[in-house]
Design a protein around this motif. Structure first.
Motif, PDB file in Angstrom:
ATOM      1  N   SER A  21       0.802  -1.286  -0.166  1.00 13.60           N
ATOM      2  CA  SER A  21       0.062  -0.086   0.099  1.00 13.60           C
ATOM      3  C   SER A  21       0.870   1.188  -0.129  1.00 13.60           C
ATOM      4  O   SER A  21       0.227   2.441   0.304  1.00 13.60           O
ATOM      5  CB  SER A  21      -0.935  -0.075   1.242  1.00 13.60           C
ATOM      6  OG  SER A  21      -1.644  -1.026   1.377  1.00 13.60           O
ATOM      7  N   ARG A  22       2.089   1.087  -0.286  1.00 11.15           N
ATOM      8  CA  ARG A  22       2.902   2.303  -0.187  1.00 11.15           C
ATOM      9  C   ARG A  22       2.781   3.130  -1.469  1.00 11.15           C
ATOM     10  O   ARG A  22       2.432   2.785  -2.453  1.00 11.15           O
ATOM     11  CB  ARG A  22       4.475   1.944  -0.041  1.00 11.15           C
ATOM     12  CG  ARG A  22       4.576   1.304   1.508  1.00 11.15           C
ATOM     13  CD  ARG A  22       6.199   0.588   1.432  1.00 11.15           C
ATOM     14  NE  ARG A  22       6.131   0.033   2.535  1.00 11.15           N
ATOM     15  CZ  ARG A  22       7.508  -0.797   3.094  1.00 11.15           C
ATOM     16  NH1 ARG A  22       8.165  -0.960   2.117  1.00 11.15           N
ATOM     17  NH2 ARG A  22       7.151  -1.430   4.233  1.00 11.15           N
ATOM     18  N   GLY A  23       2.964   4.409  -1.137  1.00  7.98           N
ATOM     19  CA  GLY A  23       3.046   5.452  -2.271  1.00  7.98           C
ATOM     20  C   GLY A  23       1.578   5.907  -2.757  1.00  7.98           C
ATOM     21  O   GLY A  23       1.196   6.524  -3.515  1.00  7.98           O
ATOM     22  N   GLN A  24       0.507   5.478  -1.592  1.00  3.89           N
ATOM     23  CA  GLN A  24      -0.850   5.982  -1.910  1.00  3.89           C
ATOM     24  C   GLN A  24      -1.137   7.189  -0.813  1.00  3.89           C
ATOM     25  O   GLN A  24      -2.414   7.425  -0.513  1.00  3.89           O
ATOM     26  CB  GLN A  24      -1.628   5.028  -1.402  1.00  3.89           C
ATOM     27  CG  GLN A  24      -1.363   3.816  -2.797  1.00  3.89           C
ATOM     28  CD  GLN A  24      -2.185   2.610  -2.767  1.00  3.89           C
ATOM     29  OE1 GLN A  24      -3.461   2.839  -2.784  1.00  3.89           O
ATOM     30  NE2 GLN A  24      -1.762   1.382  -2.634  1.00  3.89           N
ATOM     31  N   GLY A  25      -0.356   7.496   0.092  1.00  5.42           N
ATOM     32  CA  GLY A  25      -0.490   8.759   0.965  1.00  5.42           C
ATOM     33  C   GLY A  25      -0.922   8.208   2.354  1.00  5.42           C
ATOM     34  O   GLY A  25      -1.416   9.101   3.203  1.00  5.42           O
ATOM     35  N   TYR A  26      -1.036   6.981   2.749  1.00  6.05           N
ATOM     36  CA  TYR A  26      -1.420   6.510   3.889  1.00  6.05           C
ATOM     37  C   TYR A  26      -0.456   6.787   5.093  1.00  6.05           C
ATOM     38  O   TYR A  26      -0.707   7.383   6.125  1.00  6.05           O
ATOM     39  CB  TYR A  26      -1.555   4.879   3.964  1.00  6.05           C
ATOM     40  CG  TYR A  26      -2.728   4.406   3.072  1.00  6.05           C
ATOM     41  CD1 TYR A  26      -3.888   4.793   3.109  1.00  6.05           C
ATOM     42  CD2 TYR A  26      -2.189   3.387   1.868  1.00  6.05           C
ATOM     43  CE1 TYR A  26      -4.771   4.424   2.317  1.00  6.05           C
ATOM     44  CE2 TYR A  26      -3.244   3.207   1.043  1.00  6.05           C
ATOM     45  CZ  TYR A  26      -4.469   3.600   1.364  1.00  6.05           C
ATOM     46  OH  TYR A  26      -5.540   3.075   0.341  1.00  6.05           O
ATOM     47  N   GLY A  27       0.982   6.977   4.865  1.00  7.60           N
ATOM     48  CA  GLY A  27       2.052   7.290   5.899  1.00  7.60           C
ATOM     49  C   GLY A  27       1.571   8.812   6.257  1.00  7.60           C
ATOM     50  O   GLY A  27       1.522   9.111   7.551  1.00  7.60           O
ATOM     51  N   ARG A  28       1.430   9.331   5.067  1.00 11.38           N
ATOM     52  CA  ARG A  28       1.381  11.092   5.560  1.00 11.38           C
ATOM     53  C   ARG A  28      -0.182  11.222   6.299  1.00 11.38           C
ATOM     54  O   ARG A  28      -0.201  12.155   7.193  1.00 11.38           O
ATOM     55  CB  ARG A  28       1.028  11.686   4.333  1.00 11.38           C
ATOM     56  CG  ARG A  28       0.872  13.038   4.242  1.00 11.38           C
ATOM     57  CD  ARG A  28       1.053  14.213   2.822  1.00 11.38           C
ATOM     58  NE  ARG A  28       0.343  15.522   3.225  1.00 11.38           N
ATOM     59  CZ  ARG A  28       1.108  16.565   3.186  1.00 11.38           C
ATOM     60  NH1 ARG A  28       2.647  16.120   3.099  1.00 11.38           N
ATOM     61  NH2 ARG A  28       0.605  17.487   3.370  1.00 11.38           N
ATOM     62  N   ARG A  29      -1.050  10.421   6.063  1.00 16.07           N
ATOM     63  CA  ARG A  29      -2.355  10.551   6.394  1.00 16.07           C
ATOM     64  C   ARG A  29      -2.468  10.249   8.181  1.00 16.07           C
ATOM     65  O   ARG A  29      -2.751  11.127   8.993  1.00 16.07           O
ATOM     66  CB  ARG A  29      -3.467   9.549   5.858  1.00 16.07           C
ATOM     67  CG  ARG A  29      -3.949  10.132   4.708  1.00 16.07           C
ATOM     68  CD  ARG A  29      -4.869   9.329   3.858  1.00 16.07           C
ATOM     69  NE  ARG A  29      -5.965   8.820   4.973  1.00 16.07           N
ATOM     70  CZ  ARG A  29      -6.788   7.979   4.814  1.00 16.07           C
ATOM     71  NH1 ARG A  29      -6.683   7.218   3.280  1.00 16.07           N
ATOM     72  NH2 ARG A  29      -7.717   7.465   5.433  1.00 16.07           N
ATOM     73  N   ILE A  30      -1.565   9.106   8.286  1.00 18.92           N
ATOM     74  CA  ILE A  30      -1.584   8.820   9.902  1.00 18.92           C
ATOM     75  C   ILE A  30      -0.672   9.662  10.734  1.00 18.92           C
ATOM     76  O   ILE A  30      -0.934   9.826  11.808  1.00 18.92           O
ATOM     77  CB  ILE A  30      -1.223   7.120   9.717  1.00 18.92           C
ATOM     78  CG1 ILE A  30      -1.703   6.569  11.148  1.00 18.92           C
ATOM     79  CG2 ILE A  30       0.266   6.963   9.512  1.00 18.92           C
ATOM     80  CD1 ILE A  30      -1.689   4.952  11.332  1.00 18.92           C
ATOM     81  N   ILE A  31       0.399  10.060   9.925  1.00 20.93           N
ATOM     82  CA  ILE A  31       1.302  11.023  10.882  1.00 20.93           C
ATOM     83  C   ILE A  31       0.479  12.245  11.153  1.00 20.93           C
ATOM     84  O   ILE A  31       0.526  12.684  12.324  1.00 20.93           O
ATOM     85  CB  ILE A  31       2.679  11.118   9.997  1.00 20.93           C
ATOM     86  CG1 ILE A  31       3.374   9.949   9.873  1.00 20.93           C
ATOM     87  CG2 ILE A  31       3.256  12.493  10.576  1.00 20.93           C
ATOM     88  CD1 ILE A  31       4.416  10.174   8.931  1.00 20.93           C
ATOM     89  N   LEU A  32      -0.180  12.784  10.317  1.00 15.45           N
ATOM     90  CA  LEU A  32      -0.805  14.179  10.195  1.00 15.45           C
ATOM     91  C   LEU A  32      -2.023  14.025  11.403  1.00 15.45           C
ATOM     92  O   LEU A  32      -2.244  14.939  12.154  1.00 15.45           O
ATOM     93  CB  LEU A  32      -1.455  14.638   9.004  1.00 15.45           C
ATOM     94  CG  LEU A  32      -0.472  15.196   7.973  1.00 15.45           C
ATOM     95  CD1 LEU A  32      -1.009  15.822   6.925  1.00 15.45           C
ATOM     96  CD2 LEU A  32       0.404  16.439   8.765  1.00 15.45           C
ATOM     97  N   SER A  33      -2.604  12.968  11.422  1.00 18.63           N
ATOM     98  CA  SER A  33      -3.639  12.774  12.215  1.00 18.63           C
ATOM     99  C   SER A  33      -2.934  12.503  13.629  1.00 18.63           C
ATOM    100  O   SER A  33      -3.586  12.882  14.826  1.00 18.63           O
ATOM    101  CB  SER A  33      -4.394  11.144  12.013  1.00 18.63           C
ATOM    102  OG  SER A  33      -5.364  11.530  10.959  1.00 18.63           O
TER     103      SER A  33
END
Length: 269
Positions: free
Chosen positions: A207-219
């Motif tokens: 699932s990498r490269g789809q923005g999930y990391g950014r989303r969870i960090i910002l939350s």
């Protein structure tokens, strides 16, 4: 207590930051990610954890550049402790170690590996307005299962990771993005006073490269800022180029570096 200047150079070419800043983040890290057993030999902090092999949980951490007496004897004492736990003797060398210990390890042929960055972000600069309001998980077991999956780690580490998370004394938010019962990304945000540390950040490989990391960090950062945190920080291996790029894009900046050392011939995995 000996100190080094702000413009001093570490053995591997990086400028030394103010040691007070390093001490702040090092102390926060030890509290936020607790080892099962802690011993002091002078100001050398020995951390050992039978239930989890992570290097930062199983390492010798020198905390004062001036504490360099009897280095060889103290290394021998640490080696016996590590042997009792079945862990390879490992030094974690931050700017607090100073140059004399590094020179001694060099002279003995110790390897250098896993150079890591400590990065910070003032939360007033974090783009959390775009973040989803996410309620942290209360179920440690559910989070641990998700974390092991996205990290690609063996399920035999479940008891050890559960024990570590359960031992965190500051407030810890456990974040997981899931879709149709499948974990996509995880993060832990440890909030203590005006500081929030991020740990166990990972996205499932498929699932990498789809923005999930950014989303969870910002939350996670939004959650911490709402609780009064002013400064976020994290640790990341330099070779993890994708993660470093993401953190820089979010506004994180490097504060200092550390690396690990093991005796000549020891595995560095």
């Amino acid at each position: 207590m000996a100190t080094t200047g702000v413009n001093a150079i570490l053995p591997y070419g990086h400028a030394t930051p103010e040691l007070a800043i390093v001490r702040r983040f090092e102390a926060a890290g030890f509290r936020a990610w607790p080892a099962a057993a802690v011993h002091y030999d002078g100001t050398w902090l020995v951390r050992l954890t039978a239930g989890h092999p992570a290097k930062r949980l199983n390492s010798v951490n020198p905390l004062d550049p001036g504490d360099t007496a009897n280095i060889a004897d103290r290394i021998g004492r640490a080696a016996r402790r590590f042997d009792a736990y079945g862990r390879p003797l490992t030094f974690r060398v931050s700017p607090l170690a100073g140059p004399k210990i590094a020179k001694h390890l060099d002279s003995e042929g110790w390897s250098v590996f896993s150079e890591s960055l400590v990065m910070q972000l003032p939360l007033e600069n974090a783009p959390v307005e775009e973040a989803l309001d996410q309620i942290p998980l209360k179920d440690i077991s559910r989070f641990v299962g998700a974390s092991l999956k996205v990290h690609g780690m063996d399920q035999t580490l479940r008891p050890g990771l559960s024990e570590i998370i359960g031992a965190i004394q500051p407030e810890a938010g456990l974040f997981a993005l899931e879709e149709r019962g499948q974990a996509l990304a995880t993060a832990i945000c440890v909030h203590e006073g005006d500081v929030a540390g991020l740990f166990e950040i990972a996205t499932d490989e498929a699932s990498r490269g789809q923005g999930y990391g950014r989303r969870i960090i910002l939350s996670a950062l939004k959650w911490a800022r709402l609780r009064g945190a002013k400064l976020a920080w994290l640790q990341v291996e330099e070779r993890n180029e994708g993660a470093v790029r993401l953190y820089k894009a979010l506004g994180f900046e490097e504060v200092y570096r550390y690396h690990y050392r093991r005796p000549a011939g020891a595995m560095t995995v």
